[in-house]
Design an enzyme around this catalytic site. Structure first.
Site, short mmCIF file in Angstrom:
data_model
loop_
_atom_site.label_atom_id
_atom_site.label_comp_id
_atom_site.label_asym_id
_atom_site.label_seq_id
_atom_site.Cartn_x
_atom_site.Cartn_y
_atom_site.Cartn_z
N LYS A 1 0.85 -1.20 0.00
CA LYS A 1 0.00 0.00 0.00
C LYS A 1 0.88 1.25 0.00
CE LYS A 1 -3.40 2.54 2.86
NZ LYS A 1 -4.29 2.51 4.03
N ASP B 1 1.46 6.02 5.85
CA ASP B 1 0.52 5.13 5.17
C ASP B 1 1.12 4.48 3.91
OD1 ASP B 1 -1.94 3.96 5.58
OD2 ASP B 1 -3.06 5.40 4.37
N ARG C 1 -7.81 -0.46 0.51
CA ARG C 1 -8.35 -1.62 -0.19
C ARG C 1 -8.69 -1.29 -1.64
NH1 ARG C 1 -12.83 -1.83 4.44
NH2 ARG C 1 -11.06 -0.83 5.48
N ASP D 1 -12.23 7.08 3.30
CA ASP D 1 -11.04 6.83 4.12
C ASP D 1 -10.63 5.36 4.11
OD1 ASP D 1 -8.92 7.42 5.74
OD2 ASP D 1 -10.10 7.61 7.59
N LYS E 1 -10.31 12.71 7.93
CA LYS E 1 -9.90 12.28 9.27
C LYS E 1 -9.89 13.49 10.21
CE LYS E 1 -6.76 8.50 7.97
NZ LYS E 1 -7.53 7.42 8.61
N ASP F 1 -2.50 10.06 3.83
CA ASP F 1 -3.91 9.70 3.94
C ASP F 1 -4.64 10.68 4.83
OD1 ASP F 1 -6.38 8.54 4.02
OD2 ASP F 1 -5.77 6.77 5.19
N GLU G 1 -9.45 3.69 1.80
CA GLU G 1 -8.91 3.81 0.43
C GLU G 1 -7.86 2.76 0.12
OE1 GLU G 1 -7.72 5.34 2.96
OE2 GLU G 1 -5.59 4.95 2.69
N1 BES Z 1 -4.53 4.33 6.79
C1 BES Z 1 -5.71 4.05 7.50
C2 BES Z 1 -5.56 2.98 8.55
C3 BES Z 1 -4.78 3.36 9.78
C4 BES Z 1 -5.40 4.02 10.81
C5 BES Z 1 -3.48 2.96 9.92
C6 BES Z 1 -4.70 4.31 11.97
C7 BES Z 1 -2.79 3.24 11.07
C8 BES Z 1 -3.40 3.92 12.08
C9 BES Z 1 -6.81 3.57 6.56
O1 BES Z 1 -6.77 4.06 5.28
C10 BES Z 1 -8.09 3.99 7.16
O2 BES Z 1 -8.30 5.16 7.28
N2 BES Z 1 -8.92 3.03 7.54
C11 BES Z 1 -10.16 3.30 8.19
C12 BES Z 1 -11.19 2.36 7.64
C13 BES Z 1 -12.58 2.68 8.06
C14 BES Z 1 -13.04 3.95 7.40
C15 BES Z 1 -13.46 1.53 7.70
C16 BES Z 1 -9.96 3.08 9.69
O3 BES Z 1 -9.29 2.12 10.05
O4 BES Z 1 -10.46 3.88 10.46
ZN ZN Z 2 -7.78 5.93 5.08
ZN ZN Z 3 -4.87 4.61 4.60
#
Ligand code: BES
Ligand code: ZN
Ligand code: ZN
Length: 513
Positions: free
Chosen positions: A268, A291, A354, A350, A280, A273, A352
């Site tokens: 990834k 990220d 996947r 968010d 966020k 992000d 993203e």
């Molecule tokens: N990059 C983040 C995941 C992340 C969050 C990594 C905190 C490390 C620390 C990812 O893109 C994301 O934002 N995921 C969301 C998914 C949700 C919207 C279903 C998450 O985990 O909050």
């Molecule tokens: Zn994200």
């Molecule tokens: Zn992310």
């Protein structure tokens, strides 16, 4: 830093500092310490007798030798109990020594082969020591005008091996350790570099430089090619940013049969992000420069495979883009079409990772890989489940899991398997498209890390696949007493695990019992 290995008596070595690994032992052990020459043995015996030092793991004690022996200083480091010595203890102790030496501003030092006399072979011990040393001394100083005290001025380490006959093996191990540590540091550098300095274009440029250095095949697909190929996941995420997205493809051929199907490593590469329209909160948002850690680690592992001449074929695939909320950004509810045709309803922009990995994994199938392994800082839910020391492991293939678990154990890059299976399909079902990217657009909800893995699984077909959710392990904020070799910032998690896995990748997954 130059790293050498020599054999000879520790007490006769001309050096500023001699580090000596000591197993935990009884204070009444007497004056002859097994594996040590007499004068250094006396120093150690005194320290043990006074109970100032017991040899417990990572304990250090410094002595000045007052001309009684050739080294100017002796630094004892505890290794814990001999019978319980794990390789990670050697890595930790080497890190502790390196940090102590750095603080003394000594530029050159020697060390006994930490753990010599245990059940571990000298090459592996030397490799692990070098890893611990170099990784502990890592600092991200690229943007500092004045070098700070965090930077190491150590120029040379000589590893002292007792038995001359073991020297060749120790030297080979030390060299491997250096290559592995350099790869981890490369991953850390890529991930630590902030979003304004490591855009998708810069990441691609870095890969170009590295591919020239290591003579790897490189393809960089830009916006127009991504449109032609129908990479709706990457393009959808990139719409909110003025930086153009890239799909970076690196090929390494090291298998004796060049027709051997490659292993696909997919990472990834979100260079920042912000969440997109599903923005966020601002607290700690700066951490989202990390990220791209999955990308950083698969790129670095591919480079290491080339340096170490590992006997595998690899294709490393990195979808890279920013995830920002610009005026043209994709919106919650939008439907995208992935490479290969699958459609998806984007309920939360968010989620993203996947989306870009879906395209990346689908593209990897063009290489008919024997296995696909992806690394991604994918979900906050994985951090909630497993914390900062263990990555989530998801897979459709038990034998691949066993191999990964073995490498995780050997490298102390921990993994814990979590389930994927048809019983979870409901969670990604959509009325309007083939699937949706989250269960619910509001945060929280059940099985967040599993849902993300289920989404990725849609793309892999029957190919053995493993997904490592490294959201918790990719960076750290604190110095840890045990993990001396992991300073704050990007950890480079996954590089050592992948190298170990690829090194041992001799048989087909199908042929193994
Ligand atoms: N990059 C983040 C995941 C992340 C969050 C990594 C905190 C490390 C620390 C990812 O893109 C994301 O934002 N995921 C969301 C998914 C949700 C919207 C279903 C998450 O985990 O909050
Ligand atoms: Zn994200
Ligand atoms: Zn992310």
């Amino acid at each position: 830093m130059r790293i050498l290995a020599e054999s000879g008596d520790l007490q006769d070595r001309k050096t500023n500092l001699m580090a000596v690994g000591i197993f935990e032992q009884n204070p009444k052990v007497g004056r002859s310490i097994s594996g040590l020459d007499p004068k250094i043995g006396n120093i150690v015996a005194d320290a043990l007798a006074t109970r100032d030092f017991s040899g417990s793991l990572n304990q250090v004690q410094l002595f000045y030798s007052h001309g009684e022996i050739t080294p100017k200083r002796v630094l004892m480091v505890g290794l814990g109990k001999k019978s319980e010595l794990e390789l990670d203890s050697v890595r930790q102790a080497a890190g502790r020594v390196a940090l102590t030496v750095k603080n003394l501003s000594v530029r050159e030092f020697s060390s006994s082969l930490l753990g010599e006399g245990s059940s571990h072979s000298p090459d592996v011990l030397a490799q692990t020591m070098v890893e611990g040393t170099m990784l502990a001394l890592y600092g991200f100083q690229k943007f500092k005008n004045k070098p700070s005290d965090h930077i190491s001025s150590i120029e040379k380490l000589t590893i002292m091996v007792r038995k001359k006959s073991l020297l060749t093996r120790a030297r080979k191990g030390a060299l491997d350790g250096k290559h592995i540590a350099e790869a981890v540091c490369l991953s850390r550098d890529l991930a630590n570099t902030p979003g304004n300095r490591m855009t998708p274009t810069r990441l691609a440029e870095e890969c170009r430089k590295l591919s020239r250095l290591h003579r790897l095949n490189l393809k960089i697909l830009g916006n127009n090619q991504l449109i032609k190929l129908g990479m709706g996941g990457i393009l959808g995420v990139a719409r909110g940013s003025s930086e153009s997205p890239k799909l970076i493809i690196l090929e390494y051929r090291g298998a004796s049969e060049s027709s051997c199907p490659p292993i696909a490593l997919v990472g990834k590469g979100i260079t920042f992000d912000a969440g997109g329209i599903s923005l966020k909160p601002s607290g700690k948002m700066e951490e989202m420069k990390f990220d791209k850690s999955g990308a950083a680690s698969v790129i670095a592992a591919t480079m290491a495979a080339a340096t170490l001449k590992l006997k595998v074929n690899l294709v490393c695939i990195v979808p890279a883009t920013e995830n920002l909320p610009g005026g043209s950004a994709q919106k919650p509810g939008d439907i995208i079409r992935h490479y290969g045709g699958k459609t998806s309803e984007v309920l939360n922009t968010d989620a993203e990772g996947r989306l870009i990995l879906g395209d990346g994994i689908a593209y990897s199938l063009e290489y008919k890989p024997q296995a696909i392994i992806d690394l991604a800082t994918l979900t906050g839910a994985c951090v909630v489940a497993l914390g900062a020391v263990t990555a989530g492991l998801f897979s459709n293939h038990d034998r691949l899991v066993r191999r990964i678990e073995k490498s995780a154990k050997a490298t102390s890059e921990r993994v814990w398997r979590l389930p994927v299976g048809d019983e979870y399909l409901d969670l990604i079902k959509s009325e309007a498209a083939d699937m949706r990217n989250v269960f619910s657009s509001s945060p929280g909800g059940p099985a967040g890390a599993i849902i993300a893995a289920m989404y990725l699984r849609e793309f892999v077909g029957d190919i053995p696949w493993a997904h490592l959710d490294i959201a918790g392990t990719a960076w750290t904020k604190s110095d840890s007493i045990e993990r001396t070799y992991i300073p704050p910032g990007a950890t480079g998690y996954g590089v050592r695990l992948l190298i170990h896995l690829l090194k041992g990748w001799s048989v087909d997954l199908g042929d193994e019992s």
